[in-house]
Design a protein around this motif. Structure first.
Motif, PDB file in Angstrom:
ATOM      1  N   ILE A  24       0.842  -1.208   0.000  1.00  0.00           N
ATOM      2  CA  ILE A  24       0.000   0.000   0.000  1.00  0.00           C
ATOM      3  C   ILE A  24       0.873   1.253   0.000  1.00  0.00           C
ATOM      4  O   ILE A  24       0.656   2.173  -0.788  1.00  0.00           O
ATOM      5  CB  ILE A  24      -0.978  -0.003   1.196  1.00  0.00           C
ATOM      6  CG1 ILE A  24      -2.056  -1.067   0.994  1.00  0.00           C
ATOM      7  CG2 ILE A  24      -1.610   1.371   1.393  1.00  0.00           C
ATOM      8  CD1 ILE A  24      -2.944  -1.290   2.206  1.00  0.00           C
ATOM      9  N   VAL A  25       1.886   1.307   0.876  1.00  0.00           N
ATOM     10  CA  VAL A  25       2.718   2.511   0.921  1.00  0.00           C
ATOM     11  C   VAL A  25       3.610   2.614  -0.318  1.00  0.00           C
ATOM     12  O   VAL A  25       3.925   3.726  -0.754  1.00  0.00           O
ATOM     13  CB  VAL A  25       3.540   2.608   2.230  1.00  0.00           C
ATOM     14  CG1 VAL A  25       2.622   2.761   3.429  1.00  0.00           C
ATOM     15  CG2 VAL A  25       4.491   1.454   2.411  1.00  0.00           C
ATOM     16  N   LEU A  26       3.982   1.486  -0.898  1.00  0.00           N
ATOM     17  CA  LEU A  26       4.694   1.532  -2.180  1.00  0.00           C
ATOM     18  C   LEU A  26       3.797   2.088  -3.274  1.00  0.00           C
ATOM     19  O   LEU A  26       4.235   2.884  -4.100  1.00  0.00           O
ATOM     20  CB  LEU A  26       5.192   0.136  -2.568  1.00  0.00           C
ATOM     21  CG  LEU A  26       6.499  -0.324  -1.948  1.00  0.00           C
ATOM     22  CD1 LEU A  26       6.755  -1.790  -2.260  1.00  0.00           C
ATOM     23  CD2 LEU A  26       7.643   0.529  -2.416  1.00  0.00           C
ATOM     24  N   ALA A  27       2.537   1.674  -3.274  1.00  0.00           N
ATOM     25  CA  ALA A  27       1.590   2.184  -4.269  1.00  0.00           C
ATOM     26  C   ALA A  27       1.378   3.683  -4.096  1.00  0.00           C
ATOM     27  O   ALA A  27       1.294   4.428  -5.084  1.00  0.00           O
ATOM     28  CB  ALA A  27       0.261   1.440  -4.165  1.00  0.00           C
ATOM     29  N   ALA A  84       6.224   5.894   6.311  1.00  0.00           N
ATOM     30  CA  ALA A  84       5.659   4.715   5.639  1.00  0.00           C
ATOM     31  C   ALA A  84       6.202   3.443   6.278  1.00  0.00           C
ATOM     32  O   ALA A  84       5.439   2.489   6.529  1.00  0.00           O
ATOM     33  CB  ALA A  84       5.992   4.755   4.145  1.00  0.00           C
ATOM     34  N   LEU A  85       7.486   3.422   6.563  1.00  0.00           N
ATOM     35  CA  LEU A  85       8.070   2.255   7.221  1.00  0.00           C
ATOM     36  C   LEU A  85       7.557   2.100   8.653  1.00  0.00           C
ATOM     37  O   LEU A  85       7.394   0.978   9.144  1.00  0.00           O
ATOM     38  CB  LEU A  85       9.588   2.341   7.190  1.00  0.00           C
ATOM     39  CG  LEU A  85      10.222   2.219   5.802  1.00  0.00           C
ATOM     40  CD1 LEU A  85      11.719   2.440   5.878  1.00  0.00           C
ATOM     41  CD2 LEU A  85       9.889   0.882   5.165  1.00  0.00           C
ATOM     42  N   ALA A  86       7.275   3.210   9.330  1.00  0.00           N
ATOM     43  CA  ALA A  86       6.694   3.147  10.674  1.00  0.00           C
ATOM     44  C   ALA A  86       5.295   2.534  10.633  1.00  0.00           C
ATOM     45  O   ALA A  86       4.934   1.738  11.512  1.00  0.00           O
ATOM     46  CB  ALA A  86       6.642   4.537  11.298  1.00  0.00           C
ATOM     47  N   LEU A  87       4.515   2.873   9.611  1.00  0.00           N
ATOM     48  CA  LEU A  87       3.190   2.278   9.454  1.00  0.00           C
ATOM     49  C   LEU A  87       3.303   0.777   9.223  1.00  0.00           C
ATOM     50  O   LEU A  87       2.564  -0.015   9.827  1.00  0.00           O
ATOM     51  CB  LEU A  87       2.435   2.945   8.300  1.00  0.00           C
ATOM     52  CG  LEU A  87       1.046   2.405   7.978  1.00  0.00           C
ATOM     53  CD1 LEU A  87       0.116   2.556   9.177  1.00  0.00           C
ATOM     54  CD2 LEU A  87       0.477   3.110   6.763  1.00  0.00           C
ATOM     55  N   VAL A  88       4.233   0.371   8.391  1.00  0.00           N
ATOM     56  CA  VAL A  88       4.450  -1.062   8.141  1.00  0.00           C
ATOM     57  C   VAL A  88       4.869  -1.753   9.437  1.00  0.00           C
ATOM     58  O   VAL A  88       4.388  -2.849   9.755  1.00  0.00           O
ATOM     59  CB  VAL A  88       5.496  -1.268   7.026  1.00  0.00           C
ATOM     60  CG1 VAL A  88       5.868  -2.733   6.891  1.00  0.00           C
ATOM     61  CG2 VAL A  88       4.973  -0.730   5.701  1.00  0.00           C
ATOM     62  N   ALA A  89       5.739  -1.122  10.208  1.00  0.00           N
ATOM     63  CA  ALA A  89       6.203  -1.713  11.464  1.00  0.00           C
ATOM     64  C   ALA A  89       5.068  -1.855  12.469  1.00  0.00           C
ATOM     65  O   ALA A  89       4.992  -2.864  13.183  1.00  0.00           O
ATOM     66  CB  ALA A  89       7.325  -0.875  12.052  1.00  0.00           C
ATOM     67  N   MET A  90       4.181  -0.865  12.530  1.00  0.00           N
ATOM     68  CA  MET A  90       3.051  -0.961  13.465  1.00  0.00           C
ATOM     69  C   MET A  90       2.162  -2.149  13.127  1.00  0.00           C
ATOM     70  O   MET A  90       1.706  -2.862  14.013  1.00  0.00           O
ATOM     71  CB  MET A  90       2.228   0.329  13.458  1.00  0.00           C
ATOM     72  CG  MET A  90       2.874   1.442  14.222  1.00  0.00           C
ATOM     73  SD  MET A  90       1.802   2.862  14.412  1.00  0.00           S
ATOM     74  CE  MET A  90       0.618   2.252  15.588  1.00  0.00           C
ATOM     75  N   VAL A  91       1.934  -2.360  11.848  1.00  0.00           N
ATOM     76  CA  VAL A  91       1.109  -3.499  11.446  1.00  0.00           C
ATOM     77  C   VAL A  91       1.864  -4.809  11.655  1.00  0.00           C
ATOM     78  O   VAL A  91       1.296  -5.809  12.079  1.00  0.00           O
ATOM     79  CB  VAL A  91       0.635  -3.337   9.987  1.00  0.00           C
ATOM     80  CG1 VAL A  91      -0.078  -4.573   9.493  1.00  0.00           C
ATOM     81  CG2 VAL A  91      -0.283  -2.130   9.869  1.00  0.00           C
ATOM     82  N   ALA A  92       3.168  -4.800  11.390  1.00  0.00           N
ATOM     83  CA  ALA A  92       3.968  -6.017  11.540  1.00  0.00           C
ATOM     84  C   ALA A  92       4.048  -6.471  12.994  1.00  0.00           C
ATOM     85  O   ALA A  92       4.095  -7.672  13.271  1.00  0.00           O
ATOM     86  CB  ALA A  92       5.371  -5.799  10.985  1.00  0.00           C
ATOM     87  N   LEU A  93       4.057  -5.532  13.921  1.00  0.00           N
ATOM     88  CA  LEU A  93       4.164  -5.879  15.335  1.00  0.00           C
ATOM     89  C   LEU A  93       2.843  -6.295  15.957  1.00  0.00           C
ATOM     90  O   LEU A  93       2.817  -6.731  17.106  1.00  0.00           O
ATOM     91  CB  LEU A  93       4.767  -4.707  16.111  1.00  0.00           C
ATOM     92  CG  LEU A  93       6.219  -4.386  15.758  1.00  0.00           C
ATOM     93  CD1 LEU A  93       6.663  -3.116  16.462  1.00  0.00           C
ATOM     94  CD2 LEU A  93       7.115  -5.554  16.080  1.00  0.00           C
ATOM     95  N   THR A  94       1.770  -6.156  15.227  1.00  0.00           N
ATOM     96  CA  THR A  94       0.459  -6.512  15.734  1.00  0.00           C
ATOM     97  C   THR A  94       0.247  -8.015  15.623  1.00  0.00           C
ATOM     98  O   THR A  94       0.458  -8.598  14.570  1.00  0.00           O
ATOM     99  CB  THR A  94      -0.648  -5.792  14.942  1.00  0.00           C
ATOM    100  OG1 THR A  94      -0.424  -4.402  15.024  1.00  0.00           O
ATOM    101  CG2 THR A  94      -2.014  -6.118  15.486  1.00  0.00           C
TER     102      THR A  94
END
Length: 169
Positions: free
Chosen positions: A24-27, A77-87
């Protein structure tokens, strides 16, 4: 299927929400400008200086965006990915993490934009409120995509060993 490929499949399956968020963030990074010009209503927040969407992951600035703005977007964008990854959890927890992450990154982007524009206190508060609203909108609108990826996760109690024995005990 051989036993060597099972850990790789488990790795992808359990990290699918983060992979979807990364896409999504790449898009947004690659097609964000096109999306903004094709869908006219998305230009309204940008017209007042607010973020038009989620931060995009890209390697060069677009338009008159500064390198600092591009770096800020990439880190957020990477922080958003990390938040989802840590969930860890199911559909609703992942959607909630994406929503919270989208609000957080858009508020931080709004702070950056307000600082970049040199606004006074009233306009600064308007930037924060606008970042909160855009984060909520995009978090609700796109959060179901990574949340669908969470449906494929399996906890330890649901996995089977390579011998085919149920390991619930």
């Amino acid at each position: 299927m051989d036993a060597a490929s099972l850990p790789n499949m488990r790795l992808v399956r359990n990290n699918l929400p983060a992979i979807v968020t990364l896409l999504i963030v790449l898009a947004f990074g690659v097609f964000g400008g096109t999306l903004l010009t094709r869908v006219g209503y998305l230009a309204v927040p940008s017209a007042v200086g607010l973020p038009y969407g989620l931060p995009g992951l890209r390697v060069t600035p677009i338009g008159e965006t500064s390198w600092l703005g591009t770096l800020t977007d990439a880190l957020l964008a990477l922080a958003l990915v990390a938040m989802v990854a840590l969930t860890r959890g199911g559909f609703w927890r992942t959607w909630g993490a994406f929503l919270a992450g989208a609000v957080l990154v858009d508020v931080v982007r709004a702070v950056f934009l307000a600082q970049d524009a040199g606004t006074m206190l009233g306009a600064y508060a308007g930037y924060l409120a606008g970042g909160l609203v855009t984060g909520l909108i995009w978090g609700i609108a796109l959060g179901w995509l990574p949340a669908l990826g969470a449906l494929t996760r399996r906890g330890r109690s649901q996995e089977r060993s390579t011998a085919g024995i149920n390991s619930m005990g």
